[in-house]
Scaffold this motif. Structure first.
Motif, short mmCIF file in Angstrom:
data_model
loop_
_atom_site.label_atom_id
_atom_site.label_comp_id
_atom_site.label_asym_id
_atom_site.label_seq_id
_atom_site.Cartn_x
_atom_site.Cartn_y
_atom_site.Cartn_z
N HIS A 189 0.82 -1.22 0.00
CA HIS A 189 0.00 0.00 0.00
C HIS A 189 0.85 1.27 0.00
N GLY A 190 2.17 1.13 0.11
CA GLY A 190 3.05 2.29 0.20
C GLY A 190 2.93 3.27 -0.95
N PRO A 191 2.97 2.81 -2.23
CA PRO A 191 2.85 3.75 -3.36
C PRO A 191 1.55 4.54 -3.34
N LEU A 192 0.45 3.93 -2.89
CA LEU A 192 -0.83 4.65 -2.82
C LEU A 192 -0.73 5.80 -1.83
N LEU A 193 -0.12 5.54 -0.69
CA LEU A 193 0.04 6.60 0.32
C LEU A 193 1.01 7.67 -0.17
N ASP A 194 2.07 7.25 -0.86
CA ASP A 194 3.04 8.22 -1.39
C ASP A 194 2.40 9.12 -2.44
N ASN A 195 1.55 8.55 -3.29
CA ASN A 195 0.86 9.36 -4.30
C ASN A 195 -0.01 10.42 -3.65
N LEU A 196 -0.71 10.04 -2.60
CA LEU A 196 -1.55 11.00 -1.88
C LEU A 196 -0.70 12.11 -1.29
N MET A 197 0.45 11.77 -0.74
CA MET A 197 1.34 12.77 -0.17
C MET A 197 1.89 13.71 -1.24
N VAL A 198 2.30 13.14 -2.39
CA VAL A 198 2.86 13.96 -3.46
C VAL A 198 1.81 14.91 -4.01
N ILE A 199 0.58 14.41 -4.25
CA ILE A 199 -0.50 15.26 -4.75
C ILE A 199 -0.76 16.41 -3.77
N THR A 200 -0.80 16.11 -2.49
CA THR A 200 -1.04 17.14 -1.47
C THR A 200 0.07 18.18 -1.47
N MET A 201 1.32 17.74 -1.56
CA MET A 201 2.45 18.67 -1.55
C MET A 201 2.47 19.55 -2.80
N VAL A 202 2.13 18.98 -3.96
CA VAL A 202 2.08 19.77 -5.20
C VAL A 202 1.00 20.83 -5.11
N LEU A 203 -0.17 20.45 -4.61
CA LEU A 203 -1.27 21.41 -4.46
C LEU A 203 -0.87 22.55 -3.51
N ILE A 204 -0.25 22.19 -2.39
CA ILE A 204 0.19 23.21 -1.43
C ILE A 204 1.20 24.15 -2.09
N PHE A 205 2.13 23.59 -2.86
CA PHE A 205 3.17 24.40 -3.51
C PHE A 205 2.54 25.38 -4.50
N VAL A 206 1.61 24.89 -5.32
CA VAL A 206 0.98 25.75 -6.34
C VAL A 206 0.16 26.85 -5.67
N VAL A 207 -0.65 26.47 -4.68
CA VAL A 207 -1.50 27.45 -4.00
C VAL A 207 -0.64 28.48 -3.27
N GLN A 208 0.43 28.03 -2.62
CA GLN A 208 1.30 28.96 -1.91
C GLN A 208 1.96 29.94 -2.87
N THR A 209 2.40 29.45 -4.02
CA THR A 209 3.06 30.32 -5.00
C THR A 209 2.10 31.40 -5.50
N ILE A 210 0.88 31.02 -5.82
CA ILE A 210 -0.10 31.97 -6.36
C ILE A 210 -0.55 32.97 -5.29
N THR A 211 -0.90 32.44 -4.10
CA THR A 211 -1.44 33.32 -3.06
C THR A 211 -0.40 34.30 -2.54
#
Length: 394
Positions: free
Chosen positions: A82-104
């Protein structure tokens, strides 16, 4: 010591700059300066440009971190199914945070400059805007809903174990106590015997109910061995305080709560040997050993022993601050091939808890010296004070 000196230098520089500003203020006496403590257009303009300067600093720091630390993967060493599934969720969350932080951050600093105070300018006031409120409410709600649903999907896949999985699984108990771990294996019957802290006595330090037929083949180990490709169901208990069983490479963590049994399961996908042979792990171990070698030079120069070379091992940690030696509460995990695991079981399965209790009881009985009479006819009995479990196994 170096850190302290750096802090002292920084403080002294701050004091020096503060004194320079006071001197500058004194040189402006009699000049046309704004000493009303009320910001004018020039003050607001300067602060607006400073906001832009800070935005540039944030972006330059971000770019530098990406370039300098980008070679280190965020998530790349999962060793469970199940590790890759959890890693994908973490990566998606980090990318969203990075994009939102950059724009805001860009919008925040831009609006701070654009709408800075100007002489005679008044802000437009309106009570509400349904359109704006809809936009800034619905977009975060949709994004968060997607993340939460994905997280629930991942959590269900990780935590749900059906009857078929139970039939093929290996059941192992992880017993937590300040400040060590102990693993209890269910033996040939694949069923853990009952246990309770009230039964803890002597060598029966896990409180196993020795009258339970399922406990007769249970055995313990201070090193956790699990086979690759087989589901492992962990039953977790705590003897004293709240602990947390954390196995980072398997993306597994579960609290160990006194008075109750908690569960977690996963399927290992890489043996210890396979993980050691991965190029990324070889590079990581080499980097660690280079650091340790440099540190060892200083230690040897001081007459202290050099650090041992580092070898990768899976590890079980406690992720709760459970006391003074919390940092030292670790257990080595070995992922074997199925054949290696069978060989390890064959060697260790005979060393049951019941056998250990019987052996301890026999040794204590043999250690009891016969009664002897002293000159004053007083009977003295020599008795071993070793505490052993009184329960006899059936």
């Amino acid at each position: 010591m170096t850190t302290l000196l750096v802090l002292i230098v920084v403080v002294l520089l701050a004091v020096a700059l503060w004194q320079l500003t006071k001197i500058f203020d004194l040189t402006q006496v009699g000049a046309s300066v704004n000493d009303t403590q009320v910001a004018n257009d020039n003050d607001n303009k300067v602060n607006g440009y400073l906001m832009f300067g800070f935005l540039v600093f944030i972006y330059l720091t971000t770019i530098w971190c990406l370039v300098y630390y980008g070679k280190f993967p965020l998530m790349s060493d999962a060793a469970s199914e199940h590790g890759p599934l959890l890693d994908n969720l973490m990566v998606i969350t980090m990318v969203l945070i990075f994009v939102v932080q950059t724009i805001t951050q860009a919008l925040l600093h831009y609006f701070a400059f654009k709408y800075r105070g100007r002489q005679g300018q008044k802000a437009l006031y309106f009570a509400d805007s349904n359109k704006l409120e809809f936009i800034w409410s619905i977009i975060p709600a949709i994004v968060l809903a997607v993340l939460i649903l994905y997280g629930l999907y991942a959590w269900t896949n990780i935590m749900f174990v059906d009857e078929k999985d139970h039939k093929d699984a290996i059941v192992i108990e992880l017993y937590a106590q300040q400040f060590k771990w102990e693993a209890r294996y269910s033996g040939a019957d694949d069923v853990l015997g009952k246990a309770n802290v009230r039964y803890i006595e002597g060598v029966n330090n896990l409180g196993v109910d020795l009258s339970d037929p399922n406990a007769q083949d249970d055995f313990t180990s201070s090193e956790l061995h699990i086979p690759k490709g087989t589901r492992i169901i962990f039953k977790m208990r705590s003897q004293d305080v709240l602990h947390s069983a954390y196995m980072p490479h398997f993306r597994a963590q579960m609290n160990c709560v006194p008075g109750m049994v908690t569960n977690f399961s996963f399927i290992p996908t890489l043996t210890t040997a396979e993980m050691r042979d991965k190029p990324a792990m070889i590079e990581k171990v080499a980097n660690i050993n280079n650091i340790r070698a440099k540190k060892s030079v200083d230690l040897v120069a001081k007459g202290e022993p050099a650090l041992d070379p580092y070898t990768f091992d899976y590890i079980l940690l406690c992720n709760k601050i459970c006391g003074a030696s919390h940092y030292n509460m670790q257990m080595k995990i070995v992922v074997d091939t199925p054949e290696e695991y069978k060989a390890w079981l064959k060697e260790n399965a005979p060393k049951t808890i019941v056998l250990a209790v019987k052996t301890a009881a026999a040794e204590a009985k043999a250690a009891e010296a016969p009664a002897t009479e002293t000159k004053d006819s007083t009977t003295v009995t020599s008795k071993d004070t070793t505490v052993v479990a009184h329960a006899e196994a059936k």
